[in-house]
Structure formats: structure tokens, C-alpha cells
Scaffold this motif. Sequence first.
Motif, mmCIF file in Angstrom:
data_model
loop_
_atom_site.group_PDB
_atom_site.id
_atom_site.type_symbol
_atom_site.label_atom_id
_atom_site.label_comp_id
_atom_site.label_asym_id
_atom_site.label_seq_id
_atom_site.Cartn_x
_atom_site.Cartn_y
_atom_site.Cartn_z
ATOM 1 N N GLU A 55 0.914 -1.137 -0.026
ATOM 2 C CA GLU A 55 0.018 -0.046 -0.040
ATOM 3 C C GLU A 55 0.876 1.230 -0.244
ATOM 4 O O GLU A 55 0.557 2.188 -0.654
ATOM 5 C CB GLU A 55 -0.850 0.026 1.336
ATOM 6 N N ARG A 59 1.091 3.719 -3.363
ATOM 7 C CA ARG A 59 0.597 5.245 -3.050
ATOM 8 C C ARG A 59 1.744 6.091 -3.544
ATOM 9 O O ARG A 59 1.433 7.216 -4.120
ATOM 10 C CB ARG A 59 0.253 5.421 -1.636
ATOM 11 N N HIS A 100 -6.107 -3.430 -1.573
ATOM 12 C CA HIS A 100 -5.441 -2.203 -2.369
ATOM 13 C C HIS A 100 -5.150 -2.622 -3.845
ATOM 14 O O HIS A 100 -4.839 -3.694 -4.258
ATOM 15 C CB HIS A 100 -3.882 -2.085 -1.764
ATOM 16 N N ARG A 101 -5.732 -1.525 -4.732
ATOM 17 C CA ARG A 101 -5.829 -1.664 -6.133
ATOM 18 C C ARG A 101 -4.291 -1.471 -6.495
ATOM 19 O O ARG A 101 -3.351 -0.618 -6.169
ATOM 20 C CB ARG A 101 -6.371 -0.599 -6.568
#
Length: 217
Positions: A55, A59, A100-101
Motif C-alpha cells: 500500500e 501510493r 489495495h488496487r
Amino acid sequence: MTKAPEITLVDYGMANMLNVARAFRHCGAEVRVVETAADAGSVDRLVVPGVGAFEKSIRAVREKGFDDLIRRHAETGRPFLGVCVGMQMLFEASEEFGEHRGLGLLPGRVVKVPAVDTAGAPQPVPHIGWSALVQPRTGRTWNDTLLSGQEPGAASVYFVHSFAARPSEESDMLADCLYGGHRICAAVQRGNICATQFHPERSGEIGLSVIRRFLSL
């Protein structure tokens, strides 16, 4: 005089850039390190390493605009290499600390390494250390791939990870390793898109040979 192959190394703050850059330079590459997508300019070969949590990594990649850079580069057909989390981010999603993508360049998910072996006994997670690369169940050969020249079962490489990709398309699978009897995806390749769960820069001569092969693509 033959021009040295050039790689662009993506620095989004979640990798040991010094070791990665040193390994590529040792193999004869000219290395450019970029900290934002705007710095990248023209890219011959793109390398995305990574350590740590999915993640935080994805990000940071998005905040610096590297997600678009990676997608555009993949579409050019020029060589791409993702390492460890840099491999995991190529997939659609990760279940590490929630859902999470990912970048969605390859179909599949990132899942936790099993905490028990195939006999039901506890095993350490993360998976840390040397494991041999084996062909996937599909029997895909390594001819004309990132792993050309390696011998299945004899090429041991270094892993440090608690999660691993589970590709949806068997044709993307390039190599597995065995951990507690479980097959763990160790490398994938779809055309110009190559990625390893193991760390070539920490895998001795085998790892350096993988890097040299990438530089020859």
C-alpha cells in the motif's frame, strides 16, 4: 565502440537504490535514477524495484506519477523489469493489510505466503533466504526469456517477502520456488514485461546473469 545499455531506475522512496544501481552498473549498464515521472524523459529500459508494504509503495508510485510512466513504457514494447514489490504492483490487487488496487498490467492478486507447510507444520513468514527456481506447472521453458541460460532446480536466488503474486493467466508464469512444499510465484514475463519476486541484486552470480539477460533484451 558499443554503447552501454541504459536503464532508468525508478526511485519512489521504497527500495535500496544503491544496491540495485550498483548491480546494474557492475553488469555494464548506464544507470539513471529518477525521483519523479517528470524527470524520466526518454526511457530505453525501465526498472522498478521495491521493498516493504504494497500500500505504501503503490501510493508513492501514484503520487510521483510513476504509474502512468510504467503503463506508457509497457505499451512501447521496450524492456521493463519489476523487482519484489515492483513485481507485485503490476497485478490488479493486493490483500496486504487490507484490499489495495494495483496497476493492473497483469491479471491476478497478491496474497500472503502460507504460514504452514503442506504437511500442516508452522513455517516462518516472511520467507527469507535462498530458494531454487523451478519451472511453473505449465512447463513453460525459459528459452528466450529473462531466465534464459538458467537451469531449473539449480538456480538459487534470494527472497525476502511475506506476500507473493498469484497470476490469473498461467501463460504469464515464468518460474516458481518451493517454500514448505507450496509453489510460490518467483518470476513472470509477458512480452516485454518482466518481473521477479526475488532480488537479482542480492542473488550472487545467478542474479547478475539475470540482470545481464535483461540488458540484452
